[in-house]
Design an enzyme around this catalytic site. Sequence first.
Site, mmCIF file in Angstrom:
data_model
loop_
_atom_site.group_PDB
_atom_site.id
_atom_site.type_symbol
_atom_site.label_atom_id
_atom_site.label_comp_id
_atom_site.label_asym_id
_atom_site.label_seq_id
_atom_site.Cartn_x
_atom_site.Cartn_y
_atom_site.Cartn_z
ATOM 1 N N SER A 57 -7.831 9.362 0.541
ATOM 2 C CA SER A 57 -8.366 9.602 1.891
ATOM 3 C C SER A 57 -9.462 10.663 1.861
ATOM 4 O O SER A 57 -9.547 11.447 0.926
ATOM 5 C CB SER A 57 -7.256 10.073 2.824
HETATM 6 N N1 SAH Z 1 -2.014 9.693 -0.417
HETATM 7 C C1 SAH Z 1 -2.864 9.016 -1.386
HETATM 8 C C2 SAH Z 1 -3.701 7.911 -0.781
HETATM 9 C C3 SAH Z 1 -2.872 6.786 -0.279
HETATM 10 S S1 SAH Z 1 -3.674 5.226 -0.137
HETATM 11 C C4 SAH Z 1 -3.738 9.997 -2.133
HETATM 12 O O1 SAH Z 1 -3.638 11.218 -1.890
HETATM 13 O O2 SAH Z 1 -4.496 9.582 -3.014
HETATM 14 C C5 SAH Z 1 -2.254 4.282 0.310
HETATM 15 C C6 SAH Z 1 -1.312 4.045 -0.859
HETATM 16 O O3 SAH Z 1 -0.146 3.430 -0.350
HETATM 17 C C7 SAH Z 1 -1.869 3.090 -1.908
HETATM 18 O O4 SAH Z 1 -1.825 3.718 -3.141
HETATM 19 C C8 SAH Z 1 -0.900 1.903 -1.856
HETATM 20 O O5 SAH Z 1 -0.688 1.302 -3.122
HETATM 21 C C9 SAH Z 1 0.356 2.552 -1.332
HETATM 22 N N2 SAH Z 1 1.322 1.659 -0.701
HETATM 23 C C10 SAH Z 1 1.088 0.567 0.074
HETATM 24 N N3 SAH Z 1 2.252 0.044 0.498
HETATM 25 C C11 SAH Z 1 3.245 0.828 -0.011
HETATM 26 C C12 SAH Z 1 4.673 0.799 0.082
HETATM 27 N N4 SAH Z 1 5.321 -0.141 0.782
HETATM 28 N N5 SAH Z 1 5.373 1.746 -0.578
HETATM 29 C C13 SAH Z 1 4.745 2.716 -1.296
HETATM 30 N N6 SAH Z 1 3.397 2.796 -1.418
HETATM 31 C C14 SAH Z 1 2.659 1.864 -0.773
#
Ligand code: SAH
Length: 210
Positions: A57
């Site tokens: 993000s």
């Molecule tokens: N907080 C992260 C950015 C998150 S982007 C950072 O600091 O870099 C959103 C993330 O959620 C992605 O990596 C995606 O793979 C993950 N994601 C999507 N669905 C998910 C689920 N059901 N359980 C766990 N992770 C999930």
Amino acid sequence: MHNMDKKGLVKQFESIFPFEIIEAFKQIKRENFVPKQLKKEAYKDIPLPIGHKATISQPYTVLFMLANLEIKKDMKILEIGTGSGYNAALLSKIVGPKGKVYSLEISKELVKFAKNNLKKANITNVRVIHSDGSIGYSKVSPYDRIIVTAASPSIAEELILQLKPEGIILIPIGKYQQEMIKVKKLADGSITKESLGEFVFVQLRGKKGF
Ligand code: SAH
């Protein structure tokens, strides 16, 4: 080069966010949580692709969420969507060495990427777990705080159940554009919700995802 960009961002954020959040932002090197070829972009206030359909993000959004989580030292926090591990690293600094961060990631490749990034940053109080976070993680619940960093269709009942009384959840709700919802569980177990504005996130997958 990115040092100057970082100073600029710190200056801008100092007037908006609390001291302990700025300190964590200063300590953690965002350039080490993005793919090599994007390091020079690390201190632009924009999201960056990290592969596997995910993004780290934009710094403003990360700090906005951290500030609104009202984190205190030694807390136990659940993050859903580890991605690069950057937000987890900031959480780790804010809760301090006696705090604990559990972070769930559904992509196996990103679990590896995040673990590696966190190790290089010498972060030892974050546990990255390869699992579907759309239903939380009951094993070590309840949590003081839950932060969801992927766009969610709704607030899953599981997350409410896994939150301590007086706990807070931040979760972006919506498919293409999201409203950041702050959920508070009061001492008597009842729930209040407040909207903190519009954001855009990668969609949550899994059982309670899209
Ligand atoms: N907080 C992260 C950015 C998150 S982007 C950072 O600091 O870099 C959103 C993330 O959620 C992605 O990596 C995606 O793979 C993950 N994601 C999507 N669905 C998910 C689920 N059901 N359980 C766990 N992770 C999930």
